[in-house]
Design a protein around this motif. Sequence first.
Motif, PDB file in Angstrom:
ATOM      1  N   THR A   2       0.827  -1.206   0.000  1.00  0.00           N
ATOM      2  CA  THR A   2       0.000   0.000   0.000  1.00  0.00           C
ATOM      3  C   THR A   2       0.861   1.255   0.000  1.00  0.00           C
ATOM      4  O   THR A   2       0.617   2.198  -0.753  1.00  0.00           O
ATOM      5  N   SER A   5       2.725   1.598  -3.351  1.00  0.00           N
ATOM      6  CA  SER A   5       1.769   1.873  -4.426  1.00  0.00           C
ATOM      7  C   SER A   5       1.247   3.290  -4.344  1.00  0.00           C
ATOM      8  O   SER A   5       1.051   3.958  -5.369  1.00  0.00           O
ATOM      9  N   ALA A   6       1.002   3.779  -3.137  1.00  0.00           N
ATOM     10  CA  ALA A   6       0.523   5.150  -2.974  1.00  0.00           C
ATOM     11  C   ALA A   6       1.556   6.138  -3.512  1.00  0.00           C
ATOM     12  O   ALA A   6       1.208   7.094  -4.215  1.00  0.00           O
ATOM     13  N   VAL A  35      -4.935  -0.074  -4.560  1.00  0.00           N
ATOM     14  CA  VAL A  35      -4.636   0.496  -3.242  1.00  0.00           C
ATOM     15  C   VAL A  35      -5.874   0.429  -2.351  1.00  0.00           C
ATOM     16  O   VAL A  35      -5.776   0.098  -1.163  1.00  0.00           O
ATOM     17  N   GLU A  73      -3.745   5.500   1.869  1.00  0.00           N
ATOM     18  CA  GLU A  73      -4.866   5.376   0.934  1.00  0.00           C
ATOM     19  C   GLU A  73      -5.314   6.748   0.432  1.00  0.00           C
ATOM     20  O   GLU A  73      -5.615   6.924  -0.750  1.00  0.00           O
ATOM     21  N   SER A  76      -3.140   8.148  -2.288  1.00  0.00           N
ATOM     22  CA  SER A  76      -3.511   7.577  -3.584  1.00  0.00           C
ATOM     23  C   SER A  76      -4.776   8.233  -4.131  1.00  0.00           C
ATOM     24  O   SER A  76      -4.898   8.459  -5.340  1.00  0.00           O
TER      25      SER A  76
END
Length: 227
Positions: A2, A5-6, A35, A73, A76
Amino acid sequence: STRSSARENLMRAVGLLSGFSEAHFRKLELAEDLVDLYEDKLGTYLVKLNTHELNIRQNESVSKYLHTLSDFERISDHAMNIGETAREIQEKKIVFSGKAGEELQVLINALTEILQLAVDAFIQENMEMAYRVEPLEERIDILCDEMKLNHVERLQNGSCSLNQGFVFNDLITNFERVADHCSNIAIAMIELRDDEYDTHNYVINLKELHSHNFDEIYEEYTKKYEI
């Protein structure tokens, strides 16, 4: 996953500002969905894990992840907002004035650094890096305030159109929010290390006591990121 990826999503969104393509925008959408999925599954798992008896180290890890998961999160989410603004810029053929473009690039550079600091500090459990986040976040806040004032001046003297103005403000707002979430991540690391979590008191104490070279680090970032 996470956290990485963010960060990748944010950088992907920033890339769309200088070269928009539907293919890359679609990659951003797919990554954002991923995400969201990570956050949902991780959040459920951590809540369940928190009901079990854990040792001190495990408790610290679970608390750190629970306090920071939503921040990753949200970073993202803001990447997605930036991507949508990039699409609007492309569709409406919006071109910023030279000065507005220069200011945005300074802000993007500062944002890239704070994101790198926050994510790397979290992954590596590097407290020195974590302590550098808050001074940079404050510098980004000041930059955003200056940019908003400059933007109003450009609107008033006609060097910036309303269309340019709207997307410029949208970008500033999203960048500012990303920096806030980076700050939350670093604060969680520092506070949880001392087994306390009080964001408000942490910020007050850090600025009033000037601990951990806050003033020196802020001055460093003031010189590095100026418009």
